[in-house]
Design an enzyme around this catalytic site. Sequence first.
Site, PDB file in Angstrom:
ATOM      1  N   ILE A  11       0.839  -1.200   0.000  1.00 10.29           N
ATOM      2  CA  ILE A  11       0.000   0.000   0.000  1.00 10.29           C
ATOM      3  C   ILE A  11       0.874   1.249   0.000  1.00 10.29           C
ATOM      4  O   ILE A  11       0.625   2.209  -0.742  1.00 10.29           O
ATOM      5  CB  ILE A  11      -0.984  -0.016   1.196  1.00 10.29           C
ATOM      6  CG1 ILE A  11      -1.818  -1.301   1.156  1.00 10.29           C
ATOM      7  CG2 ILE A  11      -1.906   1.199   1.148  1.00 10.29           C
ATOM      8  CD1 ILE A  11      -2.673  -1.537   2.378  1.00 10.29           C
ATOM      9  N   LEU A  32      13.064  -3.230   4.425  1.00  8.81           N
ATOM     10  CA  LEU A  32      13.135  -4.187   3.302  1.00  8.81           C
ATOM     11  C   LEU A  32      12.994  -5.637   3.764  1.00  8.81           C
ATOM     12  O   LEU A  32      13.300  -6.555   3.016  1.00  8.81           O
ATOM     13  CB  LEU A  32      14.416  -4.006   2.472  1.00  8.81           C
ATOM     14  CG  LEU A  32      14.537  -2.671   1.723  1.00  8.81           C
ATOM     15  CD1 LEU A  32      15.790  -2.650   0.868  1.00  8.81           C
ATOM     16  CD2 LEU A  32      13.307  -2.398   0.844  1.00  8.81           C
ATOM     17  N   ALA A  79       4.674   1.109   7.921  1.00 14.67           N
ATOM     18  CA  ALA A  79       5.525  -0.015   8.315  1.00 14.67           C
ATOM     19  C   ALA A  79       4.917  -0.812   9.463  1.00 14.67           C
ATOM     20  O   ALA A  79       4.767  -0.286  10.569  1.00 14.67           O
ATOM     21  CB  ALA A  79       6.901   0.514   8.726  1.00 14.67           C
ATOM     22  N   ALA A  80       4.563  -2.063   9.208  1.00 20.62           N
ATOM     23  CA  ALA A  80       3.966  -2.919  10.243  1.00 20.62           C
ATOM     24  C   ALA A  80       3.873  -4.340   9.720  1.00 20.62           C
ATOM     25  O   ALA A  80       3.897  -4.572   8.510  1.00 20.62           O
ATOM     26  CB  ALA A  80       2.562  -2.426  10.603  1.00 20.62           C
ATOM     27  N   THR A 122      -6.859  -0.366  10.735  1.00 20.96           N
ATOM     28  CA  THR A 122      -7.498  -1.507  10.072  1.00 20.96           C
ATOM     29  C   THR A 122      -8.901  -1.779  10.608  1.00 20.96           C
ATOM     30  O   THR A 122      -9.203  -1.491  11.781  1.00 20.96           O
ATOM     31  CB  THR A 122      -6.628  -2.771  10.293  1.00 20.96           C
ATOM     32  OG1 THR A 122      -7.374  -3.933   9.934  1.00 20.96           O
ATOM     33  CG2 THR A 122      -6.222  -2.939  11.744  1.00 20.96           C
ATOM     34  N   TYR A 146      -2.881  -8.707  16.142  1.00 24.45           N
ATOM     35  CA  TYR A 146      -2.685  -7.710  15.082  1.00 24.45           C
ATOM     36  C   TYR A 146      -3.632  -6.526  15.292  1.00 24.45           C
ATOM     37  O   TYR A 146      -3.216  -5.363  15.339  1.00 24.45           O
ATOM     38  CB  TYR A 146      -2.911  -8.350  13.701  1.00 24.45           C
ATOM     39  CG  TYR A 146      -3.047  -7.331  12.600  1.00 24.45           C
ATOM     40  CD1 TYR A 146      -1.981  -6.491  12.285  1.00 24.45           C
ATOM     41  CD2 TYR A 146      -4.247  -7.183  11.889  1.00 24.45           C
ATOM     42  CE1 TYR A 146      -2.097  -5.529  11.288  1.00 24.45           C
ATOM     43  CE2 TYR A 146      -4.367  -6.238  10.890  1.00 24.45           C
ATOM     44  CZ  TYR A 146      -3.300  -5.414  10.593  1.00 24.45           C
ATOM     45  OH  TYR A 146      -3.434  -4.462   9.622  1.00 24.45           O
ATOM     46  N   PHE A 211     -11.899 -20.993   1.671  1.00 21.73           N
ATOM     47  CA  PHE A 211     -12.052 -21.320   3.090  1.00 21.73           C
ATOM     48  C   PHE A 211     -13.477 -21.081   3.587  1.00 21.73           C
ATOM     49  O   PHE A 211     -13.808 -19.990   4.025  1.00 21.73           O
ATOM     50  CB  PHE A 211     -11.086 -20.483   3.928  1.00 21.73           C
ATOM     51  CG  PHE A 211      -9.630 -20.704   3.618  1.00 21.73           C
ATOM     52  CD1 PHE A 211      -9.120 -21.985   3.490  1.00 21.73           C
ATOM     53  CD2 PHE A 211      -8.774 -19.627   3.445  1.00 21.73           C
ATOM     54  CE1 PHE A 211      -7.776 -22.198   3.205  1.00 21.73           C
ATOM     55  CE2 PHE A 211      -7.422 -19.825   3.160  1.00 21.73           C
ATOM     56  CZ  PHE A 211      -6.923 -21.111   3.042  1.00 21.73           C
ATOM     57  N   GLY A 287     -11.011 -17.466  12.681  1.00 24.07           N
ATOM     58  CA  GLY A 287     -11.002 -16.015  12.918  1.00 24.07           C
ATOM     59  C   GLY A 287     -11.606 -15.172  11.819  1.00 24.07           C
ATOM     60  O   GLY A 287     -11.519 -13.942  11.884  1.00 24.07           O
TER      61      GLY A 287
HETATM   62  N1  UDP Z   1      -9.742 -16.629   1.391  1.00 23.08           N
HETATM   63  C1  UDP Z   1      -9.851 -17.864   0.793  1.00 23.08           C
HETATM   64  N2  UDP Z   1      -8.724 -18.436   0.268  1.00 23.08           N
HETATM   65  C2  UDP Z   1      -7.494 -17.828   0.303  1.00 23.08           C
HETATM   66  C3  UDP Z   1      -7.398 -16.545   0.905  1.00 23.08           C
HETATM   67  C4  UDP Z   1      -8.549 -15.973   1.444  1.00 23.08           C
HETATM   68  O1  UDP Z   1     -10.939 -18.437   0.736  1.00 23.08           O
HETATM   69  O2  UDP Z   1      -6.497 -18.404  -0.186  1.00 23.08           O
HETATM   70  C5  UDP Z   1     -10.944 -15.987   1.966  1.00 23.08           C
HETATM   71  C6  UDP Z   1     -10.805 -15.721   3.466  1.00 23.08           C
HETATM   72  O3  UDP Z   1     -11.205 -16.850   4.204  1.00 23.08           O
HETATM   73  C7  UDP Z   1     -11.722 -14.515   3.653  1.00 23.08           C
HETATM   74  C8  UDP Z   1     -11.608 -13.762   2.323  1.00 23.08           C
HETATM   75  O4  UDP Z   1     -11.097 -14.721   1.379  1.00 23.08           O
HETATM   76  O5  UDP Z   1     -13.040 -14.934   3.807  1.00 23.08           O
HETATM   77  C9  UDP Z   1     -10.662 -12.571   2.377  1.00 23.08           C
HETATM   78  O6  UDP Z   1      -9.436 -12.999   2.939  1.00 23.08           O
HETATM   79  P1  UDP Z   1      -8.105 -12.146   2.881  1.00 23.08           P
HETATM   80  O7  UDP Z   1      -7.022 -12.952   3.545  1.00 23.08           O
HETATM   81  O8  UDP Z   1      -7.838 -11.687   1.481  1.00 23.08           O
HETATM   82  O9  UDP Z   1      -8.416 -10.838   3.721  1.00 23.08           O
HETATM   83  P2  UDP Z   1      -8.959 -10.649   5.238  1.00 23.08           P
HETATM   84  O10 UDP Z   1     -10.462 -10.522   5.109  1.00 23.08           O
HETATM   85  O11 UDP Z   1      -8.505 -11.800   6.045  1.00 23.08           O
HETATM   86  O12 UDP Z   1      -8.333  -9.362   5.661  1.00 23.08           O
END
Ligand code: UDP
Length: 328
Positions: A11, A32, A79-80, A122, A146, A211, A287
Site C-alpha cells: 500500500i 526491506l 511499516a507494520a 485496520t 494484530y 475457506f 477467525g
Molecule cells: N480466502 C480464501 N482463500 C485464500 C485466501 C482468502 O478463501 O487463499 C478468503 C478468506 O477466508 C476470507 C476472504 O477470502 O473470507 C478474504 O481474505 P483475505 O485474507 O484476502 O483478507 P482478510 O479478510 O482476512 O483481511
Amino acid sequence: MILVTGGAGYIGSHLVMALLEQGKDVIVFDSLELGHMETIETLKKYGNLKFIKGNLKNLDDIRGVFMSNKNIESVVHFAAYSQVGESVKNPQKYYYNNVYGTLNLLNAMLEFGVKKIVFSSTAATYGEPVYTPIDEKHPQRPINPYGNSKLMVEKIMDDYDKAYGLKSVRLRYFNVAGADSEARIGEWHEPETHLIPNVLKATADKTFKMFGTDYDTVDGTCVRDYINVEDLAKAHIKALEYLNNGGETNYFNLGTKNGNSVKEVFAVCEKVKGQKIPLEICPRREGDPATLVADNSKAKNLLNWTPINSIEYSIQTAYQWEKALSKE
Ligand code: UDP
C-alpha cells in the site's frame, strides 16, 4: 518533504507513486524485510525519492532520518506486520514491531517537532461485527494481536494529541485490492495469503483453496469490502491535506460500502483470466467473520474522498501485475 515508513510495501508504494506524480518530495524509510528494493528502483523513476533503509525498532535509525532531513513536514506510517494468523502465534513480534516501533517513530517526531501523521489502521480494530455496514462508532474490540496492536497505536495517538499536540489521522482499511494502473507496482507478499492474488496465482498443481462455504451470507462464503489500492492512496493524500489545513485528530473507514463474497470474487477472476481456475473447497479459516463491510460516509463527507474503481478493475490490474511479476 513527506516521510513514508513502509513505502517499499504494497500500500505504501502506491501512495509514494501518487505523491511523486503530484511532484511531491518523498523519503521512504523501510527495513526491506517485507518491502522490495525493486519497488524502490521503480518508484525512483517517477520523481524525487530518497530511500533510507532502517528499522523502527532501532530508535537511532529513525532519529537519524529526522536529524539529517530537517524539512520533513508530515509522516505517513505504513511499516507494520499485518498477518492475523501469525500475530496469534507470535504476538511478541507484533507488539514489538507495530507498537514499540511506532513509539520510536512518535518519539523521534516529537523530538524534531514534526506533529502530523497519517496512520494505517485496520477494520481488524473493530473485531467481530455487531452490525453492518460498520461505521466509526462501532465498538473497537479486536479479536487478535494484530488488531490489538493497531488499536493500541490509535489510543497512543489520542493521548499524544492531548499531551503534545501531535495530530493524527487513522485510516481503517477494509480489504485492499488491485495494483497500479500501469502494472509498475503491485501486491508482492511472500508467502501470499490474500484472496485475489491467491485466486489469480492458482494452477493445477497449486489449487485455490476456498475457506468455508457454510457462512450465513448470500452464497455461504465470506463477504468483504474490497477497496482499490489507488483509491486508497488518494485517501491518504486527502488525509494529509486535511491535516495541513489544520484538521483535528480523526479516524476514518476506507471501504466502498459494497460487499462481495469469495465466490463472487472467484467468478470475476475467472472472467478476467478468461479460463477456469482450479478450486478446492476447504473448511473455514479460523477467525474469519462472515461479513465485513464499511460505512464510508465519514471519509466521503469530511475528507471529500470517493472511491471510484470497481472490483473488476481491481482484479484486472492485479492480474496485469501478476503477469509482470512472474516475468521478473
Ligand atoms: N480466502 C480464501 N482463500 C485464500 C485466501 C482468502 O478463501 O487463499 C478468503 C478468506 O477466508 C476470507 C476472504 O477470502 O473470507 C478474504 O481474505 P483475505 O485474507 O484476502 O483478507 P482478510 O479478510 O482476512 O483481511
